[in-house]
Scaffold this motif. Structure first.
Motif, PDB file in Angstrom:
ATOM      1  N   TYR A 170       0.830  -1.207   0.000  1.00 43.82           N
ATOM      2  CA  TYR A 170       0.000   0.000   0.000  1.00 43.82           C
ATOM      3  C   TYR A 170       0.866   1.259   0.000  1.00 43.82           C
ATOM      4  N   ALA A 171       1.877   1.293   0.847  1.00 48.98           N
ATOM      5  CA  ALA A 171       2.747   2.469   0.914  1.00 48.98           C
ATOM      6  C   ALA A 171       3.587   2.622  -0.351  1.00 48.98           C
ATOM      7  N   ALA A 172       3.865   1.502  -1.038  1.00 49.59           N
ATOM      8  CA  ALA A 172       4.562   1.600  -2.322  1.00 49.59           C
ATOM      9  C   ALA A 172       3.757   2.450  -3.291  1.00 49.59           C
ATOM     10  N   LEU A 173       2.431   2.291  -3.211  1.00 52.18           N
ATOM     11  CA  LEU A 173       1.564   3.095  -4.067  1.00 52.18           C
ATOM     12  C   LEU A 173       1.473   4.542  -3.584  1.00 52.18           C
ATOM     13  N   THR A 174       1.081   4.741  -2.332  1.00 49.99           N
ATOM     14  CA  THR A 174       0.788   6.097  -1.860  1.00 49.99           C
ATOM     15  C   THR A 174       2.045   6.952  -1.720  1.00 49.99           C
ATOM     16  N   LYS A 175       3.034   6.451  -0.989  1.00 48.75           N
ATOM     17  CA  LYS A 175       4.235   7.240  -0.757  1.00 48.75           C
ATOM     18  C   LYS A 175       5.166   7.200  -1.965  1.00 48.75           C
ATOM     19  N   GLY A 176       5.093   6.110  -2.733  1.00 51.40           N
ATOM     20  CA  GLY A 176       5.837   6.073  -3.981  1.00 51.40           C
ATOM     21  C   GLY A 176       5.314   7.112  -4.962  1.00 51.40           C
ATOM     22  N   LEU A 177       3.983   7.225  -5.042  1.00 52.11           N
ATOM     23  CA  LEU A 177       3.379   8.220  -5.917  1.00 52.11           C
ATOM     24  C   LEU A 177       3.722   9.636  -5.466  1.00 52.11           C
ATOM     25  N   SER A 210      -5.573  16.338  -7.223  1.00 47.31           N
ATOM     26  CA  SER A 210      -6.134  16.423  -5.874  1.00 47.31           C
ATOM     27  C   SER A 210      -5.289  15.653  -4.875  1.00 47.31           C
ATOM     28  N   ILE A 211      -4.827  14.464  -5.269  1.00 50.04           N
ATOM     29  CA  ILE A 211      -3.993  13.641  -4.388  1.00 50.04           C
ATOM     30  C   ILE A 211      -2.684  14.358  -4.064  1.00 50.04           C
ATOM     31  N   LEU A 212      -2.020  14.900  -5.083  1.00 52.66           N
ATOM     32  CA  LEU A 212      -0.739  15.565  -4.865  1.00 52.66           C
ATOM     33  C   LEU A 212      -0.906  16.841  -4.048  1.00 52.66           C
ATOM     34  N   THR A 213      -2.008  17.535  -4.228  1.00 47.93           N
ATOM     35  CA  THR A 213      -2.264  18.748  -3.454  1.00 47.93           C
ATOM     36  C   THR A 213      -2.396  18.436  -1.965  1.00 47.93           C
ATOM     37  N   ARG A 214      -2.927  17.252  -1.652  1.00 45.87           N
ATOM     38  CA  ARG A 214      -3.048  16.836  -0.250  1.00 45.87           C
ATOM     39  C   ARG A 214      -1.765  16.215   0.275  1.00 45.87           C
ATOM     40  N   SER A 215      -1.143  15.368  -0.526  1.00 48.05           N
ATOM     41  CA  SER A 215      -0.074  14.511   0.002  1.00 48.05           C
ATOM     42  C   SER A 215       1.268  15.216   0.143  1.00 48.05           C
ATOM     43  N   ILE A 216       1.632  16.087  -0.778  1.00 48.41           N
ATOM     44  CA  ILE A 216       2.961  16.703  -0.728  1.00 48.41           C
ATOM     45  C   ILE A 216       3.111  17.653   0.458  1.00 48.41           C
ATOM     46  N   ILE A 246      13.077   1.196  -8.118  1.00 47.78           N
ATOM     47  CA  ILE A 246      12.069   2.268  -8.062  1.00 47.78           C
ATOM     48  C   ILE A 246      12.016   2.872  -6.665  1.00 47.78           C
ATOM     49  N   PHE A 247      12.040   2.001  -5.662  1.00 40.49           N
ATOM     50  CA  PHE A 247      11.796   2.468  -4.304  1.00 40.49           C
ATOM     51  C   PHE A 247      13.062   2.995  -3.634  1.00 40.49           C
ATOM     52  N   TYR A 248      14.223   2.522  -4.069  1.00 43.24           N
ATOM     53  CA  TYR A 248      15.443   3.190  -3.621  1.00 43.24           C
ATOM     54  C   TYR A 248      15.496   4.604  -4.198  1.00 43.24           C
ATOM     55  N   GLY A 249      14.972   4.776  -5.420  1.00 37.81           N
ATOM     56  CA  GLY A 249      14.877   6.116  -5.988  1.00 37.81           C
ATOM     57  C   GLY A 249      13.928   7.002  -5.195  1.00 37.81           C
ATOM     58  N   ALA A 250      12.793   6.427  -4.767  1.00 35.70           N
ATOM     59  CA  ALA A 250      11.854   7.189  -3.939  1.00 35.70           C
ATOM     60  C   ALA A 250      12.512   7.589  -2.621  1.00 35.70           C
ATOM     61  N   ALA A 251      13.307   6.676  -2.050  1.00 34.35           N
ATOM     62  CA  ALA A 251      14.038   7.011  -0.822  1.00 34.35           C
ATOM     63  C   ALA A 251      14.970   8.182  -1.056  1.00 34.35           C
ATOM     64  N   ASP A 252      15.607   8.233  -2.227  1.00 33.81           N
ATOM     65  CA  ASP A 252      16.501   9.346  -2.547  1.00 33.81           C
ATOM     66  C   ASP A 252      15.738  10.671  -2.617  1.00 33.81           C
ATOM     67  N   VAL A 253      14.522  10.639  -3.159  1.00 35.10           N
ATOM     68  CA  VAL A 253      13.717  11.859  -3.204  1.00 35.10           C
ATOM     69  C   VAL A 253      13.462  12.362  -1.784  1.00 35.10           C
ATOM     70  N   TYR A 254      13.070  11.460  -0.893  1.00 30.00           N
ATOM     71  CA  TYR A 254      12.794  11.871   0.486  1.00 30.00           C
ATOM     72  C   TYR A 254      14.065  12.296   1.209  1.00 30.00           C
ATOM     73  N   ARG A 255      15.189  11.734   0.810  1.00 32.69           N
ATOM     74  CA  ARG A 255      16.466  12.153   1.391  1.00 32.69           C
ATOM     75  C   ARG A 255      16.770  13.603   0.997  1.00 32.69           C
ATOM     76  N   LEU A 256      16.450  13.969  -0.236  1.00 32.03           N
ATOM     77  CA  LEU A 256      16.625  15.356  -0.678  1.00 32.03           C
ATOM     78  C   LEU A 256      15.716  16.296   0.114  1.00 32.03           C
ATOM     79  N   VAL A 257      14.455  15.901   0.269  1.00 30.78           N
ATOM     80  CA  VAL A 257      13.497  16.746   0.994  1.00 30.78           C
ATOM     81  C   VAL A 257      13.925  16.913   2.444  1.00 30.78           C
ATOM     82  N   LYS A 258      14.422  15.846   3.037  1.00 32.56           N
ATOM     83  CA  LYS A 258      14.857  15.886   4.439  1.00 32.56           C
ATOM     84  C   LYS A 258      15.842  17.012   4.703  1.00 32.56           C
ATOM     85  N   GLU A 259      16.711  17.307   3.751  1.00 33.07           N
ATOM     86  CA  GLU A 259      17.773  18.289   3.962  1.00 33.07           C
ATOM     87  C   GLU A 259      17.333  19.719   3.708  1.00 33.07           C
TER      88      GLU A 259
END
Length: 291
Positions: A170-177, A210-216, A246-259
């Protein structure tokens, strides 16, 4: 076994909200706050979670322990708990791969404890009927008692790993998206095409917009926690013979946001009314990859 006292590991944003619901519905919740941050202590106080000091005392006083941690802490804390002599009903609610959950269950059961695999889907349960706790394992039905105390608990099977597997997919879909959406909107901003892209998405992909407006906006203060979750999802998919990239790439995106400055905010500091275009502008200006 009647459940009356619940040990919370740990009273962060999710753990604190779960404890607040349980407290409001007749149960007692406790936490081990020795050496914890002032923020964690404040969250615990707001939820009326009682501080018992140490993990040893938490285990002694608890009927059940709910482990709600960042993924990288799940193994270490379980090892500490397993070294405390009292057998415990241990419920792992962490966003970790099924194979890791199975390993933790074996550790807890090897010292006489009882283990339930659980996964939390939805936001911290401050609003009724928005958060589900799925449980699996031969003793998962014991957790159904919490339905009488404000939590939506659903047993989905008797195998350890089923609840965690549901969370991973489930999180692969929501947080991956959310990760994909964040990166592509930053890319469009840097190309000078953010307005044009958003106009098209809003027109042809209204539900996605609508999803991105809420989730980001709600993601940025939690990005540091989602890095480990994406890595756990990657390991889950790898174990199934699928690509983990795919999901290691998603982790990299969140690593960028973290900083970024937004990633350094706590959920309490985050301005939930901040417009999406302002968020993307800040992230575009501050998020720099070192790869």
């Amino acid at each position: 076994m009647p459940i009356q006292t619940i040990g919370i590991l740990s009273p962060g944003d999710m753990g604190q909200a779960i404890a607040a619901v349980l407290n409001q519905n007749g149960l007692k919740t406790i936490a081990a706050l020795d050496n914890r941050s002032e923020r964690t202590r404040q969250l615990a106080a707001v939820a009326n979670i009682q501080d018992v000091g140490s993990l040893t005392q938490l285990v002694i006083e608890s009927d059940v322990v709910l482990s709600v941690l960042v993924p990288e802490a799940a193994n270490l804390v379980a090892e500490v708990i397993s070294n405390i002599s009292k057998p415990i009903l241990y419920v792992d609610c962490n966003a970790i791969a099924p194979q890791k959950v199975i390993s933790i269950s074996q550790l807890i059961e090897s010292v006489g404890g009882t283990f339930v695999d659980a996964s939390i889907i939805g936001p911290p349960p401050r609003v009724p009927n928005r958060t589900r706790i799925y449980a699996s394992g031969k003793q998962a039905s014991q957790l159904l008692q919490l339905r009488d105390h404000g939590l939506d608990v659903r047993v989905i099977g008797d195998e350890i790993g089923q609840a965690s597997g549901l969370k991973m997919t489930y999180a692969a879909l929501t947080k991956g998206l959310t990760a994909i959406g964040t990166e592509l909107l930053i890319a469009a901003h840097r190309l000078g095409l953010d307005k044009q892209l958003w106009d098209e998405v809003s027109s042809s992909q209204q539900e996605l917009a609508s999803i991105l407006t809420r989730s980001i906006p709600s993601m940025t203060p939690k990005a540091h926690r989602w890095i480990g979750e994406m890595e756990e999802i990657a390991e889950t998919f790898k174990e199934l013979g699928l690509t983990e990239s795919i999901f290691y790439g998603a982790a990299d995106v969140y690593r960028l946001v973290k900083e970024t400055s937004l990633g350094k905010e706590t959920p309490e500091e985050c301005d939930r009314a901040r417009p999406l275009d302002e968020i993307i502008t800040i992230l575009s200006n501050e998020a720099i990859s070192d790869t």
